[in-house]
Design an enzyme around this catalytic site. Structure first.
Site, mmCIF file in Angstrom:
data_model
loop_
_atom_site.group_PDB
_atom_site.id
_atom_site.type_symbol
_atom_site.label_atom_id
_atom_site.label_comp_id
_atom_site.label_asym_id
_atom_site.label_seq_id
_atom_site.Cartn_x
_atom_site.Cartn_y
_atom_site.Cartn_z
ATOM 1 N N ALA A 130 0.861 -1.176 0.000
ATOM 2 C CA ALA A 130 0.000 0.000 0.000
ATOM 3 C C ALA A 130 0.897 1.224 0.000
ATOM 4 C CB ALA A 130 -0.866 -0.010 1.243
ATOM 5 N N GLY B 132 0.473 -4.989 0.617
ATOM 6 C CA GLY B 132 -0.658 -5.020 -0.315
ATOM 7 C C GLY B 132 -0.321 -5.711 -1.628
ATOM 8 N N GLU C 138 -0.761 -9.260 -0.919
ATOM 9 C CA GLU C 138 -2.212 -9.452 -0.763
ATOM 10 C C GLU C 138 -2.925 -9.440 -2.126
ATOM 11 O OE1 GLU C 138 -2.189 -6.245 2.176
ATOM 12 O OE2 GLU C 138 -3.387 -7.548 3.473
ATOM 13 N N GLU D 8 4.132 -5.251 7.346
ATOM 14 C CA GLU D 8 3.385 -4.171 8.018
ATOM 15 C C GLU D 8 3.809 -3.966 9.465
ATOM 16 O OE1 GLU D 8 2.050 -6.469 6.046
ATOM 17 O OE2 GLU D 8 0.689 -5.491 4.642
#
Ligand code: COA
Length: 260
Positions: free
Chosen positions: A66, A111, A114, A134
């Site tokens: 992200a 992300g 993911e 993270e």
């Protein structure tokens, strides 16, 4: 079809979707999610398209996570909304009746990992690196990583990788079942397209039902773990450690966490 943050092409009935922010290692910001959302609709609405391949622009990264620059100012409620939005787009990929395959061409972190895991299966290049880092930022994965990594590689290894933020290389990803094949970088797209060409020749309605049933086998239509993740992701945005972790990344220094 044109997008700000994606390249979209159709080749032999396969949509080739390339996340295109190479100077930011293809980090997922709000615009990328909006574009991905529309691109998945474009795949599903176009009868000429039987399948999709997702990859990243450049030779260094699939997606490095992200976009951390969007995190600093978010409230707990906004962080939950961000997590819900990411999960929603990735559910759309996972539940697409047409196969989505990730061709992971470098870093697939946070992300990025993911996104790859929301695809129906994955191939990667021999320079690929996977991880959910993270915790280094004082956060947890928010786009389904706590759930899908556990589904794919099992509880113990998922716990270890998410708690240590350790990155794994392509061969380890293959050993753990995170990817189906590892190829030399130059062969990644060709090999992925070859597999998709085989799938494209099969009965599309049967392929769609395979996706539906296998997804059901994994989730049993129980998404409460994903809801738990949204809540926990939001919680971390109320901590001092999250501010320290994201600030440290942006200042290119090591974070010092206090458990507050
Ligand atoms: N969000 C925003 N920007 C990112 C990013 C992310 N997730 N990942 C990389 N970038 C940016 C860097 O800030 C840098 O921008 P700059 O040139 O303006 O300084 C650029 O992309 C290149 O990254 P850089 O860190 O200089 O490359 P590197 O080869 O030294 O390291 C990584 C590569 C992937 C190890 C490193 O970028 C990294 O750790 N990224 C964050 C991974 C992460 O924590 N993801 C989870 C987010 S929740």
């Amino acid at each position: 079809m044109t997008f700000d943050t994606l390249l979209f092409a159709i080749e032999n009935n396969t949509a080739i979707i390339t996340i295109n922010r190479p100077d930011k290692l293809n980090a997922l910001n709000k615009n990328v999610f909006d574009d991905l959302d529309k691109a998945v609709d474009a795949v599903n609405e176009n009868p000429e398209i039987h399948s999709a391949l997702i990859t990243g622009a450049g030779s260094k990264a699939f997606v490095a996570g992200a976009d951390i620059t969007e995190f600093g100012s978010l409230s707990i409620v906004e962080a939950r909304q961000l997590s819900e939005r990411g999960q929603q787009v990735f559910f759309k990929i996972e539940n697409s009746p047409k196969p989505f395959v990730a061709a992971v061409n470098g870093f697939a972190l946070g992300g990025g990992c993911e996104l790859a895991m929301s695809c129906h299966f994955r191939l990667c290049s021999d320079n690929a690196k996977f991880g959910q880092p993270e915790v280094n930022l004082g956060l947890i994965p928010g786009y389904g990583g706590t759930q899908r990594l556990t589904q794919l590689i099992g509880k113990g290894k998922s716990m270890e990788l998410q708690m240590t933020a350790q990155m794994i290389d392509a061969q380890e990803a293959l050993r753990l079942g995170l990817v189906n094949y590892v190829t030399p970088s130059d062969d990644l797209l060709t090999r992925t397209k070859e597999i998709l060409a085989v799938i494209n020749s099969k009965a599309p309605l049967a392929v769609a039902k395979i996706i539906e049933c296998i997804n059901h086998a994994v989730t049993n239509n129980n998404y409460s773990g994903f809801e738990k993740e949204v809540e926990a992701f939001g919680f971390t945005f109320g901590t001092e450690d999250m501010l320290e972790g994201t600030q440290a990344f942006l200042e290119k220094r090591k974070a010092s966490f206090k458990g507050k």
